[in-house]
Design a protein around this motif. Sequence first.
Motif, PDB file in Angstrom:
ATOM      1  N   ALA A 338       0.962  -1.127  -0.036  1.00 57.26           N
ATOM      2  CA  ALA A 338      -0.013  -0.018   0.026  1.00 57.26           C
ATOM      3  C   ALA A 338       0.931   1.234  -0.006  1.00 57.26           C
ATOM      4  CB  ALA A 338      -0.784  -0.014   1.246  1.00 57.26           C
ATOM      5  N   VAL A 339       0.461   2.427  -0.914  1.00 57.06           N
ATOM      6  CA  VAL A 339       1.443   3.459  -1.197  1.00 57.06           C
ATOM      7  C   VAL A 339       1.418   4.278   0.324  1.00 57.06           C
ATOM      8  CG1 VAL A 339      -0.414   5.163  -1.857  1.00 57.06           C
ATOM      9  CG2 VAL A 339       1.953   5.332  -2.635  1.00 57.06           C
ATOM     10  N   GLY A 340       0.399   4.101   1.265  1.00 61.45           N
ATOM     11  CA  GLY A 340       0.548   4.837   2.493  1.00 61.45           C
ATOM     12  C   GLY A 340      -0.387   4.456   3.428  1.00 61.45           C
ATOM     13  N   GLU A 341      -0.644   5.164   4.647  1.00 61.30           N
ATOM     14  CA  GLU A 341      -1.513   4.767   5.670  1.00 61.30           C
ATOM     15  C   GLU A 341      -2.966   4.863   5.462  1.00 61.30           C
ATOM     16  OE1 GLU A 341      -1.097   3.086   8.350  1.00 61.30           O
ATOM     17  OE2 GLU A 341       1.005   2.949   8.216  1.00 61.30           O
ATOM     18  N   GLN A 342      -3.265   5.902   4.512  1.00 60.32           N
ATOM     19  CA  GLN A 342      -4.744   5.765   4.142  1.00 60.32           C
ATOM     20  C   GLN A 342      -5.120   4.874   3.377  1.00 60.32           C
ATOM     21  OE1 GLN A 342      -5.606   9.426   1.909  1.00 60.32           O
ATOM     22  NE2 GLN A 342      -8.058   8.929   1.910  1.00 60.32           N
ATOM     23  N   THR A 343      -4.395   4.465   2.443  1.00 57.54           N
ATOM     24  CA  THR A 343      -4.859   3.232   1.504  1.00 57.54           C
ATOM     25  C   THR A 343      -4.573   1.950   2.524  1.00 57.54           C
ATOM     26  OG1 THR A 343      -3.703   4.439  -0.371  1.00 57.54           O
ATOM     27  CG2 THR A 343      -4.179   1.724  -0.348  1.00 57.54           C
ATOM     28  N   ALA A 344      -3.592   1.819   3.493  1.00 57.67           N
ATOM     29  CA  ALA A 344      -3.587   0.863   4.240  1.00 57.67           C
ATOM     30  C   ALA A 344      -4.684   0.661   5.182  1.00 57.67           C
ATOM     31  CB  ALA A 344      -2.284   0.770   4.883  1.00 57.67           C
ATOM     32  N   ALA A 345      -5.302   1.782   5.554  1.00 58.96           N
ATOM     33  CA  ALA A 345      -6.322   1.827   6.530  1.00 58.96           C
ATOM     34  C   ALA A 345      -7.861   1.254   5.801  1.00 58.96           C
ATOM     35  CB  ALA A 345      -6.646   3.224   7.152  1.00 58.96           C
ATOM     36  N   ILE A 346      -7.732   1.446   4.725  1.00 60.90           N
ATOM     37  CA  ILE A 346      -9.057   1.111   3.963  1.00 60.90           C
ATOM     38  C   ILE A 346      -9.010  -0.285   3.882  1.00 60.90           C
ATOM     39  CG2 ILE A 346     -10.366   1.178   1.735  1.00 60.90           C
ATOM     40  CD1 ILE A 346      -9.372   4.006   1.522  1.00 60.90           C
ATOM     41  N   PRO A 354      -1.953  -5.470   4.763  1.00 58.25           N
ATOM     42  CA  PRO A 354      -0.910  -5.113   3.900  1.00 58.25           C
ATOM     43  C   PRO A 354       0.458  -5.639   4.304  1.00 58.25           C
ATOM     44  CG  PRO A 354      -1.400  -3.079   4.956  1.00 58.25           C
ATOM     45  CD  PRO A 354      -2.530  -4.027   5.345  1.00 58.25           C
ATOM     46  N   ASP A 355       1.266  -6.167   3.359  1.00 61.72           N
ATOM     47  CA  ASP A 355       2.720  -6.622   3.990  1.00 61.72           C
ATOM     48  C   ASP A 355       3.652  -5.404   3.899  1.00 61.72           C
ATOM     49  OD1 ASP A 355       2.396  -9.800   3.833  1.00 61.72           O
ATOM     50  OD2 ASP A 355       0.995  -8.858   2.006  1.00 61.72           O
ATOM     51  N   LEU A 356       3.303  -4.440   2.897  1.00 61.95           N
ATOM     52  CA  LEU A 356       4.176  -3.285   2.950  1.00 61.95           C
ATOM     53  C   LEU A 356       3.799  -2.123   2.775  1.00 61.95           C
ATOM     54  CD1 LEU A 356       7.188  -2.230   2.468  1.00 61.95           C
ATOM     55  CD2 LEU A 356       7.000  -2.706  -0.212  1.00 61.95           C
ATOM     56  N   VAL A 357       4.042  -1.408   3.797  1.00 63.14           N
ATOM     57  CA  VAL A 357       3.670   0.080   3.800  1.00 63.14           C
ATOM     58  C   VAL A 357       4.915   1.007   3.827  1.00 63.14           C
ATOM     59  CG1 VAL A 357       2.046   2.003   4.812  1.00 63.14           C
ATOM     60  CG2 VAL A 357       1.564  -0.469   4.800  1.00 63.14           C
ATOM     61  N   PRO A 358       5.070   2.007   3.045  1.00 62.95           N
ATOM     62  CA  PRO A 358       6.326   2.825   3.282  1.00 62.95           C
ATOM     63  C   PRO A 358       6.856   3.170   4.728  1.00 62.95           C
ATOM     64  CG  PRO A 358       5.092   3.600   1.332  1.00 62.95           C
ATOM     65  CD  PRO A 358       4.266   2.625   2.013  1.00 62.95           C
ATOM     66  N   SER A 359       7.865   3.062   5.161  1.00 63.20           N
ATOM     67  CA  SER A 359       8.343   3.357   6.367  1.00 63.20           C
ATOM     68  C   SER A 359       8.655   5.081   6.366  1.00 63.20           C
ATOM     69  CB  SER A 359       9.665   2.783   6.734  1.00 63.20           C
ATOM     70  OG  SER A 359      10.720   2.863   5.959  1.00 63.20           O
ATOM     71  N   GLY A 360       8.992   5.797   5.227  1.00 59.78           N
ATOM     72  CA  GLY A 360       9.126   7.049   5.276  1.00 59.78           C
ATOM     73  C   GLY A 360       8.057   7.858   4.398  1.00 59.78           C
ATOM     74  N   GLU A 361       8.439   8.530   3.245  1.00 59.33           N
ATOM     75  CA  GLU A 361       7.486   9.134   2.459  1.00 59.33           C
ATOM     76  C   GLU A 361       6.443   8.238   1.836  1.00 59.33           C
ATOM     77  OE1 GLU A 361       7.939  11.025  -1.857  1.00 59.33           O
ATOM     78  OE2 GLU A 361       9.469  11.930  -0.526  1.00 59.33           O
ATOM     79  N   GLN A 362       5.200   8.513   1.968  1.00 61.36           N
ATOM     80  CA  GLN A 362       3.981   8.095   1.740  1.00 61.36           C
ATOM     81  C   GLN A 362       3.784   8.413   0.316  1.00 61.36           C
ATOM     82  OE1 GLN A 362       0.815   8.022   4.440  1.00 61.36           O
ATOM     83  NE2 GLN A 362       2.284   7.300   6.184  1.00 61.36           N
ATOM     84  N   SER A 363       4.537   7.892  -0.755  1.00 61.73           N
ATOM     85  CA  SER A 363       4.317   8.274  -2.047  1.00 61.73           C
ATOM     86  C   SER A 363       4.917   7.111  -2.900  1.00 61.73           C
ATOM     87  CB  SER A 363       4.961   9.428  -2.519  1.00 61.73           C
ATOM     88  OG  SER A 363       6.677   9.189  -2.217  1.00 61.73           O
ATOM     89  N   ALA A 364       4.810   7.131  -4.264  1.00 60.91           N
ATOM     90  CA  ALA A 364       5.388   6.247  -5.072  1.00 60.91           C
ATOM     91  C   ALA A 364       6.856   6.102  -4.812  1.00 60.91           C
ATOM     92  CB  ALA A 364       5.210   6.572  -6.697  1.00 60.91           C
TER      93      ALA A 364
END
Length: 528
Positions: A338-346, A354-364
């Motif tokens: 998931a590209v970020g926490e908002q997408t992961a929350a859904i 999700p198996d992977l959410v960015p640890s830093g910048e929430q973007s591509a």
Amino acid sequence: MTSTTKGQVAFVGLGPGDPDLLTLRAVDLLGRADVIVCDTAPPQAVSRHFRDGAAVTDFSAAESGNPAGRTERAKYLVDAAKSGAQVVRLVEGDPLLDTSHDEIAACVKAHIGFEIVPAVPAATGIPAYAGIPLVDSRHHEIRIVDVRTGAPKWAELGKTTATTVLIGVDDIPGAAEALMSAGRNAQTPVAVTHGGTTTAQHTVVATLDSLAAEVKAAGLPSPVVMVVGDVVKHRANFSWFEAKPLFGWRVLVPRTKEQAAALSEKLRAHGAIPVEVPTISVEPPRTPQQMDRAIRGLVTGRYEWLALTSANAVRAVLEKFEEYGLDARAFSGIKIAAVGEQTAAILRAHGIKPDLVPSGEQSAAGLLADFPPYDKVLDPINRVLLPRADIATDTLVAGLVELGWEVEDVTAYRTVRAAPPPAPIREAIKTGGFDAVCFTSSSTVRNLVGIAGKPHASTVIACIGPQTAKTAEEHGLRVDVLAPEPSMAALVDALAEFGLAQREAAIAAGEWTGKPGRPRVGHRRRAR
């Protein structure tokens, strides 16, 4: 609907104005009610607690064109409960203070079970939001008078030194004069608040003898809640609500209808009044065959990873799942990014972790920074499914290919320009009726300008990232606020910091009026 079992009626108070002051009991009852009855349509912040499928009756919108009378309202509640429905009667204010007791009496007469859920009373809630304690170490006595029910006993109120709270005062100068004429010291501190507990709240502090002039200068409308007594002096230190950095700011939120809610909620937390204007409409792809094949591939194990770069991408996949009669179990065996926490929350809301959410910048770019490279020993499959919008950039695809993955880039949905907003909104955008606008993508900039025109030069322009800011400048807008990282939370926090700085500048310049909304400090020019 007929039933041999009687329902019940719960009389639920909405409180003095802020919908977040609903009690937990009120929220619970609204979530279980079959029928919800109100005098005017409640705000979305209240209606979001309604049970799906609940019948909502607005007494102000009767078929006759006239508001329902006392007898009609009482009969409706009784009949609904007799049919077996669980009824919630919403009351603006408090059930035992701000509504006719006829409805409760009708339930008693009909032997209908009822419950009363009190609300935060205006007499204490509004002074609290104004930062005025009604008691302190030296003052323990309180007199509360509801002016709406009849003329106060001014002779008694003039003799007391107790903190006096007057509810529903229309004639502010007249009330001050009556208190002084009855003996109250002319130098007694007094505060009057209009629109208490809402983002339109405005408080004027004075003494009894100067109140009329101060209220006139401030242009304060009535009715108000008036607090009289030395406790008013605490407001200088205790004011918290009107001190929020974006208090009373009208902020334009140009996003898709589905995405606006989260940003609006964050703005409200800083005291702003978000106005949502959809600029993008999300529609299915013109040719759905690509997505059909992709969903079949997910089920048959064609992919190692599913990369989701937006909430819309999640919804597009889940809608296809529902179309095929699938659920979260179909994701078994595939890794999800998931590209970020908002997408992961859904995703989590649908039981998918999700198996992977960015640890830093929430973007591509942030997703690529954490995405593992393809390993022919550890990864049995080298394919990544990337369902995206039709206008998405190739940055993520190129980065994944560089990491050794084979990417299937599928159009999951189309983003098209929304219809123009109503004329009053367009006029407000062009004439400075909004204090700020939050741009969350380049497309929101292009589409807003396309359907409504450029925001006025006095409007603060806040952008979520450098690319969005570049697009805004290309359209002749001067960017005032740039989020330090591309997330909605960072965008709103940056705007709040800007708002606080503007307030401090207005105070230092002697231009601070205390009114809700943005202080107009200095002169802004349009970017060239």
